[in-house]
Design a protein around this motif. Structure first.
Motif, short mmCIF file in Angstrom:
data_model
loop_
_atom_site.label_atom_id
_atom_site.label_comp_id
_atom_site.label_asym_id
_atom_site.label_seq_id
_atom_site.Cartn_x
_atom_site.Cartn_y
_atom_site.Cartn_z
N GLN A 1 135.70 -27.36 69.42
CA GLN A 1 135.84 -29.12 69.80
C GLN A 1 135.69 -29.79 70.79
O GLN A 1 135.10 -29.92 70.51
CB GLN A 1 137.17 -29.30 68.42
CG GLN A 1 136.62 -29.15 67.26
CD GLN A 1 137.60 -29.93 66.01
OE1 GLN A 1 138.50 -30.37 66.90
NE2 GLN A 1 137.49 -30.21 64.92
N TYR A 2 137.09 -28.65 71.71
CA TYR A 2 136.80 -29.14 73.03
C TYR A 2 136.18 -29.47 73.63
O TYR A 2 135.17 -29.27 74.30
CB TYR A 2 138.53 -28.41 73.20
CG TYR A 2 138.86 -29.30 74.90
CD1 TYR A 2 139.10 -30.46 75.25
CD2 TYR A 2 138.13 -27.99 75.56
CE1 TYR A 2 139.52 -30.46 76.29
CE2 TYR A 2 137.92 -28.29 77.31
CZ TYR A 2 139.17 -29.58 77.63
OH TYR A 2 139.14 -29.89 78.88
N ARG B 1 140.57 -21.35 67.10
CA ARG B 1 138.94 -21.52 67.32
C ARG B 1 138.29 -22.63 66.39
O ARG B 1 137.85 -23.47 67.87
CB ARG B 1 138.92 -20.19 66.33
CG ARG B 1 136.96 -20.04 66.55
CD ARG B 1 136.41 -18.80 65.15
NE ARG B 1 136.91 -17.94 66.54
CZ ARG B 1 137.26 -16.92 65.58
NH1 ARG B 1 137.97 -16.91 64.08
NH2 ARG B 1 138.14 -16.01 66.72
N MET B 2 138.71 -23.52 65.72
CA MET B 2 137.88 -24.84 65.45
C MET B 2 137.94 -25.36 66.39
O MET B 2 137.50 -26.45 66.87
CB MET B 2 138.85 -25.32 64.25
CG MET B 2 137.82 -26.49 63.77
SD MET B 2 138.73 -27.71 62.06
CE MET B 2 141.12 -27.53 63.24
N VAL C 1 145.46 -12.03 68.77
CA VAL C 1 147.12 -12.26 69.86
C VAL C 1 147.00 -13.38 68.48
O VAL C 1 148.60 -13.75 69.43
CB VAL C 1 145.91 -12.31 70.72
CG1 VAL C 1 146.30 -13.62 71.67
CG2 VAL C 1 145.29 -11.46 71.82
N CYS C 2 146.46 -14.25 68.63
CA CYS C 2 146.93 -15.48 67.95
C CYS C 2 147.46 -15.28 66.45
O CYS C 2 149.00 -16.14 66.87
CB CYS C 2 145.58 -15.53 67.01
SG CYS C 2 144.31 -17.08 68.02
N THR C 3 148.01 -14.24 65.63
CA THR C 3 148.84 -13.75 65.20
C THR C 3 150.16 -13.05 65.32
O THR C 3 151.48 -14.06 64.89
CB THR C 3 148.91 -12.72 63.66
OG1 THR C 3 147.04 -12.40 63.41
CG2 THR C 3 149.45 -12.16 63.03
N GLU D 1 133.80 -17.06 69.11
CA GLU D 1 132.92 -15.61 68.30
C GLU D 1 134.00 -14.66 67.99
O GLU D 1 134.74 -14.77 68.16
CB GLU D 1 132.02 -14.82 69.47
CG GLU D 1 131.05 -15.88 70.03
CD GLU D 1 130.13 -15.19 70.56
OE1 GLU D 1 130.97 -13.36 70.91
OE2 GLU D 1 129.18 -15.47 71.18
N PRO D 2 134.14 -14.65 66.73
CA PRO D 2 135.10 -14.14 65.88
C PRO D 2 135.23 -12.98 65.78
O PRO D 2 133.86 -12.05 66.46
CB PRO D 2 134.22 -13.66 64.28
CG PRO D 2 133.33 -15.26 63.98
CD PRO D 2 132.64 -14.89 65.54
#
Length: 96
Positions: free
Chosen positions: A84-85, A79-80, A67-69, A59-60
């Protein structure tokens, strides 16, 4: 899970950055929680705990993006891949 694993060590050709490694490890711990490998929360059911941990990835939210940045990753890509996992895992096709 191998294809989803985030490397905390520097990627070849990338100079080591201790702050970036710290944030990559934050993502690793969050991912371990989401797949049930990490710390258990004794205040809620396992199902609610996993759902909450997975929602962090799926969820956005501003925290995940930050954290990703800081980790040097594109939050939309992470997120993608996580989504998928989780879908494959629900279908019984994911390898741990």
């Amino acid at each position: 899970m191998e294809n989803l694993k985030i490397k905390a060590l520097s990627i070849e050709g990338e100079s080591k950055n201790p702050i970036q490694s710290l944030w990559r490890n934050v993502l690793i711990v969050a991912l371990e929680d989401a797949i049930g490998k990490g710390f258990r929360c004794y205040g809620m059911s396992d199902r609610n705990y996993y759902n909450s941990a997975r929602a962090y990835f799926t969820e956005p939210n501003a925290d995940f993006k930050a954290v990703c940045t800081f980790a040097g990753f594109d939050h939309e890509y992470i997120r993608m891949k996580a989504t998928q996992y989780f879908r494959k895992e629900q279908d019984g096709r994911a390898k741990r």
